[in-house]
Design a protein around this motif. Structure first.
Motif, PDB file in Angstrom:
ATOM      1  N   GLY A  24       0.880  -1.151   0.051  1.00  0.00           N
ATOM      2  CA  GLY A  24       0.056  -0.021  -0.054  1.00  0.00           C
ATOM      3  C   GLY A  24       0.946   1.230  -0.019  1.00  0.00           C
ATOM      4  N   LEU A  25       0.032   2.390  -0.320  1.00  0.00           N
ATOM      5  CA  LEU A  25       0.951   3.568  -0.305  1.00  0.00           C
ATOM      6  C   LEU A  25       1.304   3.966   1.046  1.00  0.00           C
ATOM      7  CD1 LEU A  25      -1.321   5.930  -2.264  1.00  0.00           C
ATOM      8  CD2 LEU A  25       0.774   5.027  -3.116  1.00  0.00           C
ATOM      9  N   PHE A  26       2.592   4.610   1.203  1.00  0.00           N
ATOM     10  CA  PHE A  26       2.824   5.123   2.536  1.00  0.00           C
ATOM     11  C   PHE A  26       3.881   6.601   2.263  1.00  0.00           C
ATOM     12  CE2 PHE A  26       6.537   2.363   1.054  1.00  0.00           C
ATOM     13  CZ  PHE A  26       7.607   3.258   1.293  1.00  0.00           C
ATOM     14  N   THR A  27       3.846   7.276   3.384  1.00  0.00           N
ATOM     15  CA  THR A  27       4.515   8.611   3.348  1.00  0.00           C
ATOM     16  C   THR A  27       5.534   8.850   4.224  1.00  0.00           C
ATOM     17  OG1 THR A  27       2.419   9.590   2.463  1.00  0.00           O
ATOM     18  CG2 THR A  27       4.064  11.073   3.422  1.00  0.00           C
ATOM     19  N   SER A  38       9.739  -2.872  -1.043  1.00  0.00           N
ATOM     20  CA  SER A  38       9.607  -2.992  -2.352  1.00  0.00           C
ATOM     21  C   SER A  38       8.601  -2.101  -2.795  1.00  0.00           C
ATOM     22  CB  SER A  38       9.300  -4.275  -2.899  1.00  0.00           C
ATOM     23  OG  SER A  38       8.110  -4.911  -2.014  1.00  0.00           O
ATOM     24  N   LEU A  39       8.625  -1.624  -4.184  1.00  0.00           N
ATOM     25  CA  LEU A  39       7.410  -0.835  -4.765  1.00  0.00           C
ATOM     26  C   LEU A  39       6.774  -1.396  -5.913  1.00  0.00           C
ATOM     27  CD1 LEU A  39       9.773   2.382  -4.934  1.00  0.00           C
ATOM     28  CD2 LEU A  39       8.079   1.873  -2.926  1.00  0.00           C
ATOM     29  N   THR A  40       5.505  -1.054  -5.954  1.00  0.00           N
ATOM     30  CA  THR A  40       4.996  -1.667  -7.127  1.00  0.00           C
ATOM     31  C   THR A  40       4.456  -0.416  -8.136  1.00  0.00           C
ATOM     32  OG1 THR A  40       2.996  -3.128  -7.609  1.00  0.00           O
ATOM     33  CG2 THR A  40       2.426  -1.353  -5.816  1.00  0.00           C
ATOM     34  N   LYS A  41       3.616  -0.929  -9.377  1.00  0.00           N
ATOM     35  CA  LYS A  41       3.130   0.211 -10.062  1.00  0.00           C
ATOM     36  C   LYS A  41       2.425   1.164  -9.472  1.00  0.00           C
ATOM     37  CE  LYS A  41       0.849   0.676 -14.629  1.00  0.00           C
ATOM     38  NZ  LYS A  41       0.396   0.001 -15.716  1.00  0.00           N
ATOM     39  N   GLY A  42       2.882   2.406  -9.749  1.00  0.00           N
ATOM     40  CA  GLY A  42       2.056   3.381  -9.152  1.00  0.00           C
ATOM     41  C   GLY A  42       2.771   4.795  -9.388  1.00  0.00           C
TER      42      GLY A  42
END
Length: 78
Positions: A24-27, A38-42
């Motif tokens: 999920g998104l995180f700031t 890890s990062l995903t498409k976004g």
């Protein structure tokens, strides 16, 4: 710091960074705890002098440590 296989995409100071983590998104704000994700498409959003910059990404990973966010991307979408 944002790196791609072609080199450095961004290196500078920001107020915050929002990343598309695989869970999920995180700031990330000042004094955030250490983390590797890890990062995903976004979309990566980062704030420089109250202006928002964005980069659309396919995936990669991010490390947060001692007020430095290092992002390594597989590729970006132009």
């Amino acid at each position: 710091e944002i790196y791609t296989p072609n080199g450095v995409l961004f290196d500078g100071e920001v107020t915050s960074v929002t990343l598309p983590g695989t869970k999920g998104l995180f700031t990330v704000l000042k004094n955030h705890g250490a983390i590797i994700s890890s990062l995903t498409k976004g979309v990566i959003k980062y704030v420089i002098n109250e202006e928002i910059a964005t980069i659309e990404v396919i995936g990669g990973f991010a490390e947060v440590k001692r007020n430095v966010v290092t992002v390594c991307l597989e590729t970006i979408i132009k």
